[in-house]
Design an enzyme around this catalytic site. Structure first.
Site, PDB file in Angstrom:
ATOM      1  CG  HIS A 114       9.317  10.380  19.794  1.00  0.00           C
ATOM      2  ND1 HIS A 114       9.009  11.092  18.657  1.00  0.00           N
ATOM      3  CD2 HIS A 114       8.136  10.189  20.448  1.00  0.00           C
ATOM      4  CE1 HIS A 114       7.699  11.318  18.614  1.00  0.00           C
ATOM      5  NE2 HIS A 114       7.160  10.788  19.696  1.00  0.00           N
ATOM      6  CG  ASP A 136      10.344  14.670  18.443  1.00  0.00           C
ATOM      7  OD1 ASP A 136      11.301  13.894  18.291  1.00  0.00           O
ATOM      8  OD2 ASP A 136       9.619  15.035  17.493  1.00  0.00           O
TER       9      ASP A 136
END
Ligand SMILES: *[C@@H]1O[C@H](CO)[C@@H](O)[C@H](O)[C@H]1NC(C)=O
Ligand SMILES: *[C@@H]1O[C@H](CO)[C@@H](O)[C@H](O)[C@H]1NC(C)=O
Length: 396
Positions: free
Chosen positions: A241, A218
């Site tokens: 991310h 993430d």
């Protein structure tokens, strides 16, 4: 001998507590090795009790250090509670492995290891927190929440050289902290592991991340509600991310975010580079302002620059409303490299609270492979491109 060094430590700590800035707390008092308290490095025997005893000793002495030497140790969920009698240190050279069979793991704590309410703290050493998250990643959230590996609530502290691997959820969650430096941190988890943010910061001020390598599933770094004066520099991110401010507006009572600088970071094979994300509709109204992204290098990144005020994490998204997070005064300076998509700059601001004073300077974003220029897609953006020769050079 010891009493004079203890006295010096106490003076140092008293100074530290009265002035509010520090770069390192190297005031060493007594050392409390977990081995002396019965810890066995067999990777099986839970050492929570030995750690608790060592912590009690270090926390009640002045400048005390908990020491975990080389070796592999199993430990269930544990909270190291302050305030202590003086600055306190934790030196990790070995590997702590999360013991998810311990009773403490089902105790409802949202973290594996927490350092809570400590004033004057150093966590250092080249050791590793192994969160053993793998077996939890496929599990539905309803079937027991996944845990943050390291939760920190610290005033005046340093975390240095530490490694974190395979957390169930966030690797580090810094919250309600003040004057904290995270330096040379190493984080790894697989690219498809859910919610394994590298470092999440909330409700904190004067936090600095300086030098980190983060590969995770993430956000490498995420900066949530209520943060002021957060500096992130020299982070190598990927896969992951990207570095995000947000998400904002998911919950009620979220607070303003301001004074954020992200500089000298690189992104390789990431979904995003630098991103701001807010929910639509949002449950709170707050302002995000005074943000700078400086000297950012991307390599095969899908969204090098993204402001997404229509963020949601569960696709497909239903938007029955607009975000009420106001975004103002955000500068992107020197964002360069190779984009994995045609849109290098994507700025989708709220219809009800349009962005203001968004500035782009020195962009050079071309497409990976073809080398073609990327485009900028903007809505409610209030943006300006400053200076000649930028790629992209205007909103299409
Ligand atoms: C950790 O390793 C780095 C680089 O190898 C070294 O500079 C540093 O002193 C080490 N830290 C500790 C506490 O041993
Ligand atoms: C911001 O935080 C840093 C520590 O990271 C501190 O040195 C600096 O004084 C703070 N700036 C302001 C304006 O408070």
């Amino acid at each position: 001998m010891e009493s004079s060094s203890t006295k010096a430590c106490f003076l140092f700590w008293a100074l530290l507590a009265s002035f509010s800035s520090l770069n390192s707390v190297h005031c060493q008092g007594k050392i409390f090795s977990v081995v002396k308290f019965g810890a066995v490095a067999d990777g099986k025997t839970d050492i929570a009790q030995a750690l608790s005893k060592a912590w009690k000793g270090a926390c009640s002495s002045i400048g005390g250090t908990v020491f975990v030497p080389k070796g592999t140790y199993s430990v269930g969920d544990i909270t190291f509670e302050g305030p202590c009698n003086g600055a306190t240190h934790f030196r990790l050279e070995g590997m702590l492995v999360a013991n998810s069979n311990s009773n403490s793991h089902s105790s409802g704590l949202d973290s594996w290891i927490a350092f809570h309410n400590i004033i004057g703290f150093t966590l250092y050493g080249n050791g590793t927190f192994q969160g053993q998250g793998k077996s939890s990643w496929g599990r539905p959230e309803s079937n027991g929440h996944r845990k943050t590996s390291l939760k920190l609530r610290i005033q005046h502290g340093v975390v240095r050289d530490i490694h974190s691997v395979d957390s169930e959820m966030f690797h580090f969650h810094v919250h309600d902290s003040d004057d904290l430096l995270l330096q040379n941190i190493h984080i790894t988890a697989p690219e498809d592991s859910p919610n394994t943010d590298g470092i999440h910061i909330g409700n904190s001020k004067d936090v600095r991340i300086e030098g980190a390598s983060i590969a995770t599933g993430d956000d490498c770094v995420s900066i949530g509600s209520g943060n002021t004066n957060i500096t992130v520099s020299r982070v190598d991110c990927g896969p992951g991310h990207g570095i995000s401010i947000g998400s904002l507006g998911k919950y009620e009572d979220e607070r303003d975010v301001n004074g954020i600088i992200v500089s000298d970071c690189t992104f390789r094979d990431t979904d995003n580079g630098v991103r701001i994300k807010t929910w639509a509709p949002s449950k709170s109204a707050a302002t995000l302002s005074d943000v700078k992204f400086i000297n950012i290098q991307v390599e095969n990144t899908k969204n090098p620059i993204l402001i997404d005020q229509y963020y949601c994490s569960n696709y497909p998204c239903k938007h029955n409303g607009e975000s009420s997070i106001k975004i103002r005064d955000v500068k992107f300076i020197g964002v360069k490299g190779k984009s994995a998509s045609e849109v290098g700059v994507n700025v989708q601001c709220s219809d009800s609270y349009p962005c203001e004073d968004i500035e782009f300077t020195g962009l050079d974003l071309t497409m990976a492979g073809s080398g073609a220029p990327t485009t900028a897609s903007c809505s409610n953006a209030g943006g300006v491109f400053l200076g000649p020769g930028q790629v992209p050079s205007n909103c299409s």
